[in-house]
Design a protein around this motif. Structure first.
Motif, PDB file in Angstrom:
ATOM      1  N   GLN A 258       0.825  -1.210   0.000  1.00  0.00           N
ATOM      2  CA  GLN A 258       0.000   0.000   0.000  1.00  0.00           C
ATOM      3  C   GLN A 258       0.860   1.261   0.000  1.00  0.00           C
ATOM      4  OE1 GLN A 258      -0.474  -2.706   1.794  1.00  0.00           O
ATOM      5  NE2 GLN A 258      -2.597  -2.986   2.464  1.00  0.00           N
ATOM      6  N   LEU A 259       2.057   1.155   0.550  1.00  0.00           N
ATOM      7  CA  LEU A 259       2.914   2.329   0.683  1.00  0.00           C
ATOM      8  C   LEU A 259       3.862   2.520  -0.498  1.00  0.00           C
ATOM      9  CD1 LEU A 259       3.808   2.010   4.482  1.00  0.00           C
ATOM     10  CD2 LEU A 259       2.043   3.441   3.434  1.00  0.00           C
ATOM     11  N   ASP A 260       3.742   1.663  -1.514  1.00  0.00           N
ATOM     12  CA  ASP A 260       4.591   1.806  -2.696  1.00  0.00           C
ATOM     13  C   ASP A 260       4.258   3.067  -3.478  1.00  0.00           C
ATOM     14  OD1 ASP A 260       5.815  -0.541  -1.995  1.00  0.00           O
ATOM     15  OD2 ASP A 260       4.688  -1.788  -3.410  1.00  0.00           O
ATOM     16  N   ASN A 261       3.001   3.477  -3.410  1.00  0.00           N
ATOM     17  CA  ASN A 261       2.551   4.684  -4.104  1.00  0.00           C
ATOM     18  C   ASN A 261       1.705   5.504  -3.139  1.00  0.00           C
ATOM     19  OD1 ASN A 261       1.442   6.655  -5.722  1.00  0.00           O
ATOM     20  ND2 ASN A 261       0.827   5.275  -7.373  1.00  0.00           N
ATOM     21  N   LEU A 262       2.185   6.687  -2.806  1.00  0.00           N
ATOM     22  CA  LEU A 262       1.510   7.512  -1.800  1.00  0.00           C
ATOM     23  C   LEU A 262       0.554   8.530  -2.411  1.00  0.00           C
ATOM     24  CD1 LEU A 262       4.506   8.219   0.627  1.00  0.00           C
ATOM     25  CD2 LEU A 262       2.839   6.351   0.690  1.00  0.00           C
ATOM     26  N   GLY A 263       0.224   8.353  -3.674  1.00  0.00           N
ATOM     27  CA  GLY A 263      -0.593   9.353  -4.358  1.00  0.00           C
ATOM     28  C   GLY A 263      -2.067   9.353  -3.984  1.00  0.00           C
ATOM     29  N   SER A 264      -2.556   8.228  -3.455  1.00  0.00           N
ATOM     30  CA  SER A 264      -3.997   8.117  -3.192  1.00  0.00           C
ATOM     31  C   SER A 264      -4.315   8.382  -1.722  1.00  0.00           C
ATOM     32  CB  SER A 264      -4.483   6.718  -3.567  1.00  0.00           C
ATOM     33  OG  SER A 264      -3.854   5.745  -2.745  1.00  0.00           O
ATOM     34  N   ASN A 265      -5.613   8.449  -1.432  1.00  0.00           N
ATOM     35  CA  ASN A 265      -6.069   8.486  -0.041  1.00  0.00           C
ATOM     36  C   ASN A 265      -6.014   7.078   0.542  1.00  0.00           C
ATOM     37  OD1 ASN A 265      -6.986  11.211   0.814  1.00  0.00           O
ATOM     38  ND2 ASN A 265      -8.282  11.056  -1.006  1.00  0.00           N
ATOM     39  N   PHE A 266      -5.956   7.024   1.873  1.00  0.00           N
ATOM     40  CA  PHE A 266      -5.909   5.735   2.553  1.00  0.00           C
ATOM     41  C   PHE A 266      -6.961   5.688   3.654  1.00  0.00           C
ATOM     42  CE2 PHE A 266      -1.632   6.391   0.933  1.00  0.00           C
ATOM     43  CZ  PHE A 266      -1.306   5.149   0.401  1.00  0.00           C
TER      44      PHE A 266
END
Length: 312
Positions: A258-266
């Motif tokens: 999940q942390l490979d791409n920080l572009g989205s909301n979580f």
């Protein structure tokens, strides 16, 4: 069919482990109606208002419904006298099963929460407790939970024919290959799973992550300054939201896709332990996910049970 065979096999193994007990009485398991026990209402130093009973394991006792036998003893071996109390306290352990930290986790926990119906209590063997503890305690530590006092292995009998032994011998920690992902990152995006973590967490947020760092063996998640949507405030204060930092305990080197791409909301859920905010679960905020939509909607009205006494 495979699941049914597994349950039948497990039930046979449990009964085999108790075989000498029946032989010593000169009767077979089939001869028991399991309506009552020979002992009186005073057991293990505690007085019970009701005589022990044999009851069906209900479908909503998710921890033990699939354990491999259908009837359980009540009061159980953790001094829970009513089914609502059993269900409430057992519910907090369901997420641990999903981690598959040991193949015998369910057998061990259910031997206490939902013990098999016999005319005397049968406890788990100490070796079973130690095997499950050694495999699962590190996972619990990730979430900030110590191995609880009520499950201290010294309380249980040294291996003999009148205790529940390990079902999977050797070093087979799991029935299926377990992911090496950080535990908070290794969760299916299913509504039930999300709600289990929601209830076990102190807070839940929709948010963005600005940066991820490694710090003293942990992984440090620094929240972006953008506005966060609060789904469960819990112990958080408004000022906590301004400079929010979360940690994956012992998670410096385990993978978290999940942390490979920080572009989205979580979707972030966590607990406060010793002044640190520990990550319990993380999911990318997938607008197309029906499971996520259902869980978010359910959060607004769902009354979570109280789990705090489980880990004392």
């Amino acid at each position: 069919m495979a699941g049914e065979k597994k349950h039948v096999c497990l039930a046979k193994l449990l009964m085999l482990a108790l075989g000498l007990f029946f032989i010593s009485l000169g009767v077979s398991a089939e001869e028991y109606d399991y309506y009552s026990w020979q002992s009186d209402n005073f057991q293990n130093g505690r007085f019970y208002a009701k005589q022990p009973q044999c009851v069906d394991i209900p479908a909503d006792l998710r921890l033990c419904y699939t354990v491999g036998y259908k009837k359980m003893r009540l009061p159980n071996l953790l001094d829970h006298e009513t089914m609502p109390e059993v269900q409430q306290q057992a519910g907090s352990w369901v997420p641990l099963l999903a981690k598959r930290c040991h193949a015998d986790t369910q057998v061990f926990l259910c031997s206490l929460f939902a013990p098999v119906c016999l005319d005397r209590p049968i406890y788990p063997c100490r070796s079973l407790c130690e095997a499950v503890r050694d495999s699962c305690a590190p996972v619990m530590e990730t979430y900030g939970f110590p191995w609880p006092e009520m499950l201290q292995c010294e309380k249980f009998p040294i291996d003999n024919d009148l205790c529940i032994p390990m079902q999977f011998s050797g070093n087979h920690a799991t029935q299926t290959p377990v992911s090496k992902a950080c535990p908070p990152c290794d969760n299916e995006l299913k509504a039930d799973t999300v709600m289990e973590h929601f209830c076990a967490s102190d807070f839940a947020l929709k948010m963005k992550i600005k940066e991820v760092k490694k710090e003293k063996g942990d992984r440090k998640l620094i929240a972006a300054q953008k506005k966060k949507k609060v789904l469960k405030m819990g112990i958080l204060r408004k000022k906590d939201l301004k400079k929010l930092t979360l940690y994956i305990k012992n998670g410096a080197n385990c993978p978290c896709s999940q942390l490979d791409n920080l572009g989205s909301n979580f979707l972030i859920m966590g607990r406060k332990v010793d002044q640190q905010l520990l990550l319990m679960s993380i999911h990318k905020w997938d607008k197309k996910s029906k499971e996520l939509k259902y869980a978010i909607k359910y959060m607004k009205s769902h009354q979570c049970p109280t789990y705090h006494t489980v880990f004392q």
